[in-house]
Design a protein around this motif. Structure first.
Motif, PDB file in Angstrom:
ATOM      1  N   GLN A  72      25.506 -31.441  62.378  1.00 50.27           N
ATOM      2  CA  GLN A  72      26.444 -30.789  63.298  1.00 50.27           C
ATOM      3  C   GLN A  72      27.887 -31.192  63.008  1.00 50.27           C
ATOM      4  N   ALA A  73      28.156 -31.642  61.785  1.00 49.70           N
ATOM      5  CA  ALA A  73      29.488 -32.151  61.450  1.00 49.70           C
ATOM      6  C   ALA A  73      30.331 -31.191  60.625  1.00 49.70           C
ATOM      7  N   TYR A  74      29.923 -29.928  60.498  1.00 47.05           N
ATOM      8  CA  TYR A  74      30.729 -28.994  59.712  1.00 47.05           C
ATOM      9  C   TYR A  74      32.119 -28.798  60.323  1.00 47.05           C
ATOM     10  N   VAL A  75      32.193 -28.676  61.635  1.00 50.42           N
ATOM     11  CA  VAL A  75      33.493 -28.477  62.290  1.00 50.42           C
ATOM     12  C   VAL A  75      34.349 -29.722  62.093  1.00 50.42           C
ATOM     13  N   HIS A  76      33.732 -30.875  62.188  1.00 50.54           N
ATOM     14  CA  HIS A  76      34.412 -32.146  61.927  1.00 50.54           C
ATOM     15  C   HIS A  76      35.010 -32.138  60.520  1.00 50.54           C
ATOM     16  N   LYS A  77      34.278 -31.634  59.542  1.00 53.20           N
ATOM     17  CA  LYS A  77      34.798 -31.575  58.181  1.00 53.20           C
ATOM     18  C   LYS A  77      36.029 -30.664  58.119  1.00 53.20           C
ATOM     19  N   LEU A  78      35.934 -29.502  58.768  1.00 57.44           N
ATOM     20  CA  LEU A  78      37.048 -28.551  58.749  1.00 57.44           C
ATOM     21  C   LEU A  78      38.315 -29.155  59.339  1.00 57.44           C
ATOM     22  N   LEU A  79      38.159 -29.935  60.392  1.00 57.91           N
ATOM     23  CA  LEU A  79      39.324 -30.485  61.089  1.00 57.91           C
ATOM     24  C   LEU A  79      39.859 -31.756  60.449  1.00 57.91           C
ATOM     25  N   THR A  80      39.154 -32.262  59.444  1.00 56.95           N
ATOM     26  CA  THR A  80      39.611 -33.467  58.752  1.00 56.95           C
ATOM     27  C   THR A  80      39.956 -33.166  57.300  1.00 56.95           C
ATOM     28  N   GLY A  81      40.411 -31.921  57.051  1.00 55.13           N
ATOM     29  CA  GLY A  81      40.979 -31.593  55.753  1.00 55.13           C
ATOM     30  C   GLY A  81      40.014 -31.087  54.708  1.00 55.13           C
ATOM     31  N   ARG A  82      38.802 -30.721  55.106  1.00 52.82           N
ATOM     32  CA  ARG A  82      37.813 -30.248  54.123  1.00 52.82           C
ATOM     33  C   ARG A  82      37.426 -28.807  54.457  1.00 52.82           C
ATOM     34  N   GLN A  83      38.175 -27.880  53.908  1.00 58.81           N
ATOM     35  CA  GLN A  83      37.984 -26.476  54.260  1.00 58.81           C
ATOM     36  C   GLN A  83      37.500 -25.624  53.091  1.00 58.81           C
ATOM     37  N   ASP A  84      37.155 -26.266  51.983  1.00 62.66           N
ATOM     38  CA  ASP A  84      36.590 -25.534  50.860  1.00 62.66           C
ATOM     39  C   ASP A  84      35.073 -25.552  50.985  1.00 62.66           C
ATOM     40  N   PHE A  85      34.519 -24.560  51.662  1.00 57.98           N
ATOM     41  CA  PHE A  85      33.079 -24.472  51.887  1.00 57.98           C
ATOM     42  C   PHE A  85      32.387 -23.586  50.850  1.00 57.98           C
TER      43      PHE A  85
END
Length: 620
Positions: A72-85
């Motif tokens: 459930q940490a995908y949103v956490h990744k997006l908000l911490t500078g990791r937006q290349d999915f």
């Protein structure tokens, strides 16, 4: 809006109107990207506002945020500078779980549930002992993971603590499927309490009309002159443990989320924040789904949620069909699952015989020991679980099942190299661990017929644990035996006096056949063999390898502690002078990549195995 978020700091500059736009954009981003790569979609759609609130109230990484489980940490990744999915869960791309190699904001690289509260308790006590009293540790745990016993061990410990810990219960009523058990009934009672519904409606109107939320304490919500007592603490579920409670909170109302999190932060001691969320929020196919197909998805059409490529008939489906057939003739056969009824293939059995399928929640240890109790009571329990998750109950297999000679069958799905989900999901440890359990018998079928027969053989054993392991994915073509040697089966042979015997275990049987073909093509007589029941050492091994110069074993478990090593030690004790060469998985954690990529990296493809054998015979 999302492109403006380079770090959590950027979130704190946004208005609530902008946050609403951001939440919508994040959901669109997740659907568009995860539909192309596959991954955990439903859980992440449900935690958007919660995760935004986390990063606006707490200051990661100064404050530690631990997710349980990490899917459930995908949103956490997006908000911490990791937006290349674009390459999510692919080699070189983002992991599907928190990963310390990716970011300082990731703490626990876990996908095994019910561990976050223990992590949080340890981290927070460490901060206290180091005098870092301004740091808060946050654990986000789902109601499904809260069914695990380890979570309650941690809650018991936290109740006696004064450390700065915030426990957020992300309550969506589901894990892989609807959460079960007494806790689930309790939480469901809170969700459907009319006082709660009234409270949410009033809170929403208050925000809309006045732009702020009336203050509330941990145990009392004031609504005019009417006091709404804490809906959970009336019965003392958490208060009896000494934990403060805030909630229930609408986990999709940004203002309510942040208000509750700020109060929890300011409290300065262990506190529970109960957030109600909706799995799949904002994506119509997921919201309407009743089978949790969107918990984790392959590549799908984003508009409909339908798979781009229909799933092929898989190993799990074979087991699902076979246990249903066996159960019709064996009323003593019962099944247990740890919150994974559908993924391990027990749903058809549960539909046909609901009273004979027991879902214990995310509690593998409890499942195994209760299975020993079922066996004592005269039944034959079948535990279906992912291979990697049985690691959590090794002591129970050893001391409760094997010590008491209980007839319990373990069906280990996703055994061997699974790939994309990363190191915690590869089921590579089971054979090395389980072969040390006294009396245990272990099967590694190679195809559909041998899986069906192995299961039937397993449930006939009533005085010892039996294990049947099988891989993830589609079942290949059946591999018939040319002939048998004791309990071993010859799958292909070249010449009357083979110099090389290639033994492939389970899913590696086809690899052994191809490797033997390639060795023979080099002018060296070779034979390919396998066994369905691989532990204890099958009868006929001495005859199989008699006269061979080299025996090659291929398995998708640990090389240096696996079945090949066991067979080699046995052969040497019987006086065999053959050389042995073992191919498998090294004793290390494998990072996320496709199964094919990992097979290639580890030299488990037929060409690499054949080349190694030819070189060994040549003295290279």
């Amino acid at each position: 809006m999302l492109e403006r978020i380079g770090s959590p700091r950027d979130l704190r500059e946004l208005t609530y109107g902008e946050l609403e736009d951001l939440a919508a954009e994040i959901r669109t981003f997740l659907v568009e990207n995860v539909s192309r790569t596959g991954g955990h979609l439903g859980p992440n759609l449900g935690v958007v506002e919660l995760t935004i609130g986390l990063h606006r109230v707490f200051h990661s990484p100064h404050d530690s945020i631990v997710f349980d489980t990490g899917h459930q940490a995908y949103v956490h990744k997006l908000l911490t500078g990791r937006q290349d999915f674009g390459s999510l869960r692919r080699r070189g791309g983002l992991s599907g779980y928190p990963d310390r190699q990716e970011s300082v904001h990731d703490i626990v690289e876990n996908s095994h549930a019910s561990t976050a509260l223990s992590w949080a308790a340890g981290i927070a006590r460490g901060h206290t002992l180091r005098g870092e009293t301004a740091r808060t540790t946050v654990a986000v745990i789902g109601d499904g993971a809260l069914t695990g016993g380890m979570a309650w061990e941690a809650l018991n410990s936290l109740g006696a603590s004064r450390d700065r810990v915030v426990v957020i219960i992300n309550d969506n009523g589901r894990s892989y499927a609807p959460t079960i058990g007494g806790l689930a009934r309790k939480l469901d009672g809170i969700r459907t309490d009319r006082r709660y519904e009234s409270f949410l409606g009033w809170g929403k109107r208050t925000f809309e009309n006045r732009g702020r939320f009336r203050s509330f304490t941990y145990n009392t919500v004031q609504h005019g002159k009417r006091a709404l007592k804490g809906l959970l603490t009336e019965d003392g579920v958490f208060s009896d443990l000494g934990l403060k409670y805030i909630g229930p909170i609408d986990g999709h109302d940004q203002r309510q989320v942040e208000r509750a999190l700020r109060q929890a932060h300011d409290f300065g001691q262990p506190v529970i924040v109960h957030m109600l969320t909706e799995k799949g929020r904002g994506y119509t196919p997921a919201e309407q789904d009743v089978a949790d197909r969107f918990h984790a998805v392959g590549k799908i059409h984003p508009e409909t949620g339908l798979p781009i490529e229909p799933s092929r008939f898989g190993w799990t489906s074979v087991f699902a069909d076979e246990i249903l057939q066996v159960a019709q003739d064996r009323p003593d056969v019962v099944a247990l699952t740890a919150a994974m009824l559908g993924p391990v293939g027990l749903q058809p059995f549960a539909d046909a015989h609901p009273e004979r399928v027991i879902d214990v929640g995310i509690a593998e240890q409890h499942a195994v020991t209760s299975a020993a109790g079922l066996a004592y009571a005269g039944l034959h329990p079948v535990i279906a679980v992912y291979a990697t998750f049985l690691n959590r109950a090794f002591d129970q297999v050893l001391m409760d099942v094997a010590l008491h000679r209980a007839g319990v069958t373990f069906m280990l799905d996703r055994a061997g190299i699974t790939g994309d989900d990363g190191p915690s999901h590869n089921g590579m440890w089971d054979m090395a661990l389980l072969r040390h359990v006294p009396g245990l018998r272990l099967a590694a079928p190679r195809d559909e017929p041998t899986l069906r027969q192995a299961f039937r053989d397993a449930v006939e054993v009533d005085d010892a644990p039996t294990v049947v392991r099988y891989p993830k994915g589609a079942v290949g073509e059946a591999i018939p035996a040319v002939r048998t040697v004791g309990e071993l089966e010859i799958l292909g042979e070249h010449g009357d006096a083979p110099r090389v015997v290639v033994v492939g275990l389970g899913s590696m049987a086809a690899t052994a056949v191809d490797a033997a073909d390639k060795i023979a093509a080099d002018g060296i007589d070779a034979v390919a063999a396998t066994a369905t029941w691989v532990h204890p050492v099958p009868e006929g091994l001495e005859q199989l390898i008699a006269g061979a110069e080299l025996v090659v074993t291929v398995e998708d478990g640990l090389t240096d502690a696996g079945i090949g090593q066991e067979w080699a030690a046995f052969a040497r004790l019987q006086g065999s002078t053959a050389q042995w060469s073992h191919h498998g998985v090294p004793r290390e954690f494998l990072q996320h990549a496709s199964r094919a990529q990992l097979i290639d990296d580890l030299g488990l493809d037929p060409s690499a195995i054949a080349d190694a054998a030819i070189g060994r015979l040549a003295g290279e």
